[in-house]
Design a protein around this motif. Structure first.
Motif, short mmCIF file in Angstrom:
data_model
loop_
_atom_site.label_atom_id
_atom_site.label_comp_id
_atom_site.label_asym_id
_atom_site.label_seq_id
_atom_site.Cartn_x
_atom_site.Cartn_y
_atom_site.Cartn_z
N GLN A 29 0.86 -1.17 0.00
CA GLN A 29 0.00 0.00 0.00
C GLN A 29 0.90 1.23 0.00
N GLY A 30 0.47 2.27 -0.72
CA GLY A 30 1.24 3.49 -0.76
C GLY A 30 1.84 3.76 -2.13
N GLU A 31 2.60 4.84 -2.20
CA GLU A 31 3.13 5.28 -3.49
C GLU A 31 4.17 4.32 -4.05
N THR A 32 4.97 3.67 -3.19
CA THR A 32 6.04 2.79 -3.68
C THR A 32 5.58 1.36 -3.89
N CYS A 33 4.30 1.08 -3.64
CA CYS A 33 3.81 -0.30 -3.74
C CYS A 33 3.98 -0.85 -5.14
N ALA A 34 3.55 -0.11 -6.16
CA ALA A 34 3.58 -0.62 -7.54
C ALA A 34 5.00 -0.93 -7.98
N GLY A 35 5.93 -0.01 -7.72
CA GLY A 35 7.32 -0.24 -8.14
C GLY A 35 7.95 -1.42 -7.44
N GLU A 36 7.68 -1.59 -6.14
CA GLU A 36 8.28 -2.70 -5.40
C GLU A 36 7.71 -4.04 -5.88
N VAL A 37 6.41 -4.10 -6.12
CA VAL A 37 5.82 -5.36 -6.60
C VAL A 37 6.37 -5.72 -7.98
N ALA A 38 6.46 -4.73 -8.89
CA ALA A 38 7.02 -5.00 -10.21
C ALA A 38 8.46 -5.46 -10.13
N ALA A 39 9.26 -4.81 -9.25
CA ALA A 39 10.67 -5.20 -9.09
C ALA A 39 10.77 -6.62 -8.53
N ALA A 40 9.88 -6.99 -7.63
CA ALA A 40 9.93 -8.34 -7.05
C ALA A 40 9.63 -9.39 -8.11
N VAL A 41 8.61 -9.17 -8.94
CA VAL A 41 8.28 -10.14 -9.99
C VAL A 41 9.43 -10.28 -10.98
N ARG A 42 10.00 -9.12 -11.38
CA ARG A 42 11.13 -9.19 -12.32
C ARG A 42 12.35 -9.82 -11.65
N GLY A 43 12.56 -9.58 -10.35
CA GLY A 43 13.69 -10.16 -9.66
C GLY A 43 13.60 -11.68 -9.59
N PHE A 44 12.44 -12.21 -9.30
CA PHE A 44 12.28 -13.66 -9.27
C PHE A 44 12.54 -14.26 -10.66
N ASN A 45 12.08 -13.59 -11.72
CA ASN A 45 12.31 -14.10 -13.06
C ASN A 45 13.78 -14.01 -13.48
N ALA A 46 14.52 -13.08 -12.86
CA ALA A 46 15.93 -12.92 -13.22
C ALA A 46 16.81 -14.01 -12.62
N LEU A 47 16.30 -14.77 -11.64
CA LEU A 47 17.09 -15.85 -11.04
C LEU A 47 17.31 -16.95 -12.07
N ALA A 48 18.51 -17.50 -12.08
CA ALA A 48 18.86 -18.56 -13.04
C ALA A 48 19.07 -19.86 -12.30
N PRO A 49 18.85 -21.01 -12.97
CA PRO A 49 19.13 -22.29 -12.32
C PRO A 49 20.59 -22.38 -11.91
N GLY A 50 20.83 -22.86 -10.70
CA GLY A 50 22.21 -22.96 -10.21
C GLY A 50 22.62 -21.80 -9.33
N ASP A 51 21.80 -20.74 -9.25
CA ASP A 51 22.14 -19.62 -8.36
C ASP A 51 22.00 -20.04 -6.90
N PRO A 52 22.69 -19.32 -5.99
CA PRO A 52 22.52 -19.65 -4.55
C PRO A 52 21.07 -19.58 -4.10
N LEU A 53 20.31 -18.62 -4.64
CA LEU A 53 18.89 -18.52 -4.35
C LEU A 53 18.13 -19.27 -5.45
N PRO A 54 17.41 -20.33 -5.14
CA PRO A 54 16.76 -21.13 -6.19
C PRO A 54 15.68 -20.33 -6.92
N ARG A 55 15.51 -20.63 -8.17
CA ARG A 55 14.49 -19.97 -8.99
C ARG A 55 13.12 -20.60 -8.69
N PRO A 56 12.11 -19.80 -8.37
CA PRO A 56 10.78 -20.37 -8.05
C PRO A 56 10.13 -21.02 -9.26
N ASP A 57 9.32 -22.05 -8.99
CA ASP A 57 8.48 -22.66 -10.01
C ASP A 57 7.12 -21.98 -10.11
N LEU A 58 6.74 -21.19 -9.09
CA LEU A 58 5.44 -20.52 -9.04
C LEU A 58 5.57 -19.26 -8.21
#
Length: 522
Positions: free
Chosen positions: A179-208
């Motif tokens: 909620q608030g002015e930064t909500c949209a940017g943070e949600v968009a960055a989170a979705v793009r961040g999860f998609n930027a993860l590659a197989p084999g990274d220390p942080l596993p790439r989500p399936d969903l």
């Protein structure tokens, strides 16, 4: 005898007169009103008019929006939406009820916000972001699940509690403001961040991915109506479940997500099945498999028994061939003795006629005949060789080099003459065929439809490439290709053609029928 009714000075009205008087009174006193209420029942008949109810906690007011006004509305009235309607009160004598003829309609309270939301929704829908064809199927058993939500709210606790009762999964929470002015940017960055993860990274790439938030007003949920998170979800390669608000709330991110859960807890249930359900399903399938195998074996066993009962016994099958074999063996023994006796008699008869002197005499006669033939062959061969040698000597005397040279020169002259004739004939033939080809090409250009197109005409074809020759045939189609002289364009056929004069007559005859639809080529 009945008494006559007493005379009265009260004026009498017909039903039409009293209805007209009430209608005139209503329209004179409520010629311009603004009514605020909640949209109830909404009906859109084929005429294009919109019929709806405006209600509050104590009353209901019927309303109608004529087609000419409905086509200009910035948004479509939906049931449950609070609006402000501007129009005039009138009556409908056919059913003795009053209604408001709405000339303008806008959302109440959040008018500007709702108008912006509807405009943005139409824009994104035109880009195809809400199309069902682009949505991805959810994985059945995701190993890693990414959640985009606030880490301090009750939503994440409810979701994690739901995951505890289900199939074990690795949960990754990307904290954002919901909620608030930064909500949209943070949600968009989170979705793009999860998609930027590659197989084999220390942080596993989500399936969903799950984008979650609790319920609230439209202002509270506005961050999920911004274009940034909506486009991020549309571009996500990972399937996304939207769990924003309660079941009655909706945002643009719900329309673009691959699945929309009514609540965040329900999103956790959709993401992974219950472990107990999986175990029960495995047990059920195991039992069904065991039962199916037993039934199959029993069926094959019964079938085998039935086939075995239908087969004859082995002794019955072999009895007749055994008898034929025994009879043949007896006949063979007798025939063998008979054949040996016959051959022995023939051999004794021939042995009495054979003598060594007879063979010696015949060999001497054959040798004498061979010597005679040999002498004849040697003499004939010598005579043939002598004759061939004499003939060869005669031919050698007749051969001279100048004779061969003369014949070669004559043959070369004849070859040059023939070559010249062939060259002239080839040139003439090529020239004649080129003239004929030019004539055919000119005829083809004269008969081709390209010349007609160059004069400003167009050729209409259906989706299969067949020519559409009449307007009646075009009305049965939804899309055609129009070929001009410089290229081809696609077009859609909207509506059906109708005589304008006839349409005008219909408008004059019935106001509710509305103007006739005109066919339009796009």
């Amino acid at each position: 005898m009945p008494r006559p009714a007493p005379a009265s000075n009260v004026a009498e009205y017909s039903v039409s007169e009293i209805s007209t008087a009430i209608k005139r009174t209503m329209e004179d006193n409520f010629g311009f009103v603004r009514v605020r209420g909640e949209v109830g029942r909404v009906s859109r008949p084929a005429s294009g008019h919109v019929y709806l109810d405006l209600k509050d906690e104590r009353a209901v007011l019927a309303g109608v929006i004529w087609r000419s006004t409905a086509s200009k509305l910035k948004f479509k009235p939906e049931e449950g939406l609070e609006v402000i309607a501007t129009g005039r009160i009138t009556t409908y004598p056919g059913s003795s009820k009053y209604q408001i003829v709405i000339e303008a309609l806008e959302p109440a309270g959040t008018g500007a916000l709702m108008a912006l939301l509807e405009e943005r929704k139409r824009k994104l829908a035109a880009e195809g972001l809400f199309a069902e064809a682009r949505k991805k199927a959810l994985p059945y058993l995701p190993r890693v699940i990414g959640i985009v939500t606030s880490p301090s709210g009750a939503v994440i606790r409810d979701m994690l509690h739901g995951f505890d009762e289900r199939f074990p999964s690795h949960i990754i929470v990307w904290p954002v403001r919901v909620q608030g002015e930064t909500c949209a940017g943070e949600v968009a960055a989170a979705v793009r961040g999860f998609n930027a993860l590659a197989p084999g990274d220390p942080l596993p790439r989500p399936d969903l991915l799950i984008v979650a938030r609790g319920g609230g007003s439209i202002e509270d949920l506005w961050g999920f109506n911004e274009e940034a998170p909506v486009r991020a979800v549309a571009a996500s390669d990972i399937p996304v479940i939207s769990a924003v608000g309660h079941e009655t709330d909706w945002t643009l991110i719900d329309l673009v997500a691959d699945a929309r859960a009514p609540t965040p807890t329900k999103a956790a249930e959709w993401a992974v099945p219950r472990r107990s359900d999986l175990l029960a399903r495995v047990v059920e399938l195991r039992d069904r498999q065991r039962l199916a195998i037993q039934r199959t074996l029993e069926s094959h066993r019964r079938e085998l028994r039935g086939l075995a009962r239908g087969l004859p016994r082995l002794t019955d099958l072999l009895s007749l061939p055994r008898q034929r074999f025994d009879a043949a063996a007896e006949r063979l023994a007798r025939a063998r003795y008979t054949y040996v006796a016959q051959r022995r008699g023939e051999l004794q008869a021939w042995s009495g006629r054979l003598r060594p002197s007879l063979l010696t005499q015949r060999t001497a006669q054959a040798r004498e005949r061979l010597d005679v033939v040999k002498g004849r062959l040697l003499r004939a061969l010598a005579e043939r060789v002598s004759r061939e040698r004499q003939q060869l000597a005669a031919w050698a005397g007749r051969l001279r080099p100048d004779l061969l040279t003369q014949r070669t020169v004559q043959a070369r002259e004849r070859l040059d003459v023939a070559t010249g004739r062939l060259r002239r004939s080839t040139v003439a033939t090529v020239k004649r065929e080129r003239q004929r080809l030019d004539a055919q090409a000119q005829l083809l250009r004269a008969l081709s439809h390209k010349g007609v197109l160059a004069r400003g005409f167009a050729l209409v074809r259906d989706a299969e490439g067949h020519a559409v020759r009449t307007a009646e045939a075009a009305q049965a189609l939804t899309r055609v290709d129009i070929e001009f002289a410089d290229g081809t364009v696609g077009a859609h056929i909207e509506g059906k053609g109708q005589n304008p004069a006839r349409a005008g007559g219909q408008r004059g005859a019935s106001r509710s029928a509305g103007p006739a639809k005109q066919g339009k080529l796009l």
